[in-house]
Scaffold this motif. Structure first.
Motif, short mmCIF file in Angstrom:
data_model
loop_
_atom_site.label_atom_id
_atom_site.label_comp_id
_atom_site.label_asym_id
_atom_site.label_seq_id
_atom_site.Cartn_x
_atom_site.Cartn_y
_atom_site.Cartn_z
N TRP A 21 9.58 3.54 -1.24
CA TRP A 21 8.50 4.07 -2.08
C TRP A 21 7.29 4.46 -1.23
CZ3 TRP A 21 7.17 5.52 -6.97
CH2 TRP A 21 5.83 5.45 -7.34
N GLN A 25 8.93 8.10 0.62
CA GLN A 25 8.43 8.96 -0.44
C GLN A 25 6.93 9.20 -0.34
OE1 GLN A 25 9.80 7.32 -4.16
NE2 GLN A 25 11.94 7.30 -3.50
N ASN A 27 4.22 7.45 -1.06
CA ASN A 27 3.31 7.04 -2.14
C ASN A 27 2.30 6.06 -1.58
OD1 ASN A 27 4.56 8.38 -4.53
ND2 ASN A 27 6.32 7.15 -3.91
N PRO A 31 3.66 0.51 -7.62
CA PRO A 31 4.45 1.07 -8.72
C PRO A 31 4.16 0.43 -10.08
CG PRO A 31 5.85 0.68 -6.81
CD PRO A 31 4.52 0.05 -6.50
#
Length: 400
Positions: A21, A25, A27, A31
């Motif tokens: 994550w 990705q 980010n 989350p």
């Protein structure tokens, strides 16, 4: 979970999932809470991990296996200290070797290293080492042994980091292309090991490159470096990576001309001549590059200068793969359409190229390939249709 870790918001995740994550990705939020994570440090949740391991042990009779305690990935402070120590010339090689060892240990380590700026540090080190040498030295001689070892180590780490798309794009534009220029110089004068890592790194960088101007603006020396690597036959990996780099950069006209002027065409033909019949992918890639280069007049002229060009390309039709046949026919199409002198047309007859084009019409090798073969035959019907070089059983099917 097998390796629970807690982020700065207090939420616990499995390490593999949260690293994907955050690092893959890209980010920067939690989350669950959606809060921005001011610190990407992941703290092992030892208590929860022990509870999970205890549960696995209790249920071993049900076939549940207890997983081993995972080794903690490299920490931010440890990496920052290594990068700081590596600025000292006396400690540089030791620190680089330690960084390579850390990168080789786990995917988690590689993600942490990218996140904490290791790639930027290595790129800076490589650029500085190249800039320390005068232009004359880089152009005319091999690097000194210590410089070579440091560059080898730095490139090895960059390759094994398996950088994300963002990281590769960063390298592509680092210092307005200065890193790319340094890689070009290494291709010319670096060790075999460095040059191998360079082309493998370039392959990855060019696969994600989005700035067309960067690709169009590649210098002549970039192509001479690639051609030299192919000429030296350093390794199969280096050859494959170099061909992929050429495929990435040769769709642009200026690059095609630079590649041709670097001597790529006769070298590629020679590679085809000496290629093992089992190297299908290499054959396909060579034909793809030749197809690009024959789309410019300079490339076609060099192709026709080689006494074996037409023969070896036509030989690959219907022998390697459908993709290879398609590219080979495309090359012949470019020659036939734009460079078909009477001498060339006669040579195509004598070498059996025309007969091979007839055969393409008879078999299943792709609609576009057949259409191109038919167009070539129609284009030069006057020169070929009544030739004694063509078997009678094929003449009856000459396209009209």
């Amino acid at each position: 979970m097998k390796d629970p870790v807690t982020v700065s918001t207090g939420i616990t995740y499995d390490r593999e999932s949260i690293e994907k994550w955050l690092f893959s990705q890209k980010n920067d939020t939690c989350p669950v809470t959606k809060q921005v994570l001011v610190d990407s440090e992941l703290t092992p949740n030892v208590t929860l991990r022990r509870v999970i391991q205890s549960w696995c042990t209790l249920h071993s009779s049900d076939g549940v296996e207890r997983f081993p305690t995972p080794k903690a990935p490299v920490g931010k402070q440890q990496l920052l200290k290594l990068l700081n120590d590596a600025k000292s010339p006396q400690m540089q090689m030791k620190c680089l070797k330690r960084l390579r060892s850390i990168a080789a240990h786990s995917e988690s380590n590689r993600r942490c290293m990218e996140s904490f700026g290791v790639a930027e540090f290595l790129a800076s080190l490589i650029v500085e080492k190249i800039n320390e040498l005068s232009i004359g030295e880089v152009a005319d001689s091999i690097f000194d042994e210590l410089t070579t070892r440091r560059i080898d180590e730095a490139l090895s780490i960059l390759h094994h980091l398996q950088l994300s798309e963002t990281g590769l794009k960063y390298l592509m534009s680092y210092r307005n292309g200065e890193f790319l220029e340094s890689l070009t110089r290494i291709m010319q004068c670096g060790s075999y090991e460095s040059r191998t890592y360079v082309v493998m790194l370039l392959k990855s960088m060019l696969e994600v490159a989005s700035d067309t101007m960067q690709l169009i603006g590649l210098k002549y020396k970039f192509f001479t470096g690639l051609v030299q690597i192919l000429q030296d036959q350093i390794s199969q990996k280096a050859t494959k990576a170099t061909l992929k780099v050429l495929i990435s950069v040769c769709p642009w006209g200026r690059n095609r001309i630079k590649a041709v002027e670097s001597g790529a065409v006769p070298l590629l033909i020679n590679l085809l001549l000496n290629l093992d019949s089992s190297d299908k992918r290499d054959c396909e890639m060579i034909l793809i590059v030749l197809d690009f280069l024959c789309q410019c007049a300079e490339g076609r002229a060099e192709f026709l200068k080689h006494c074996a060009g037409l023969a070896i390309v036509s030989k690959k039709i219907l022998r390697i793969s459908q993709g290879a046949s398609e590219r080979a026919v495309r090359i012949l199409h470019s020659i036939s359409k734009f460079s078909a002198t009477p001498v060339v047309l006669q040579e195509m007859l004598q070498l059996g190229v025309v007969t091979k084009l007839y055969l393409v019409l008879q078999v299943d090798c792709g609609r576009q390939t057949k259409e191109r073969a038919k167009e070539i035959l129609k284009l030069h019907a006057k020169a070929w249709k009544n030739s004694s070089c063509i078997p009678n059983q094929l003449l009856v099917s000459y396209p009209s």
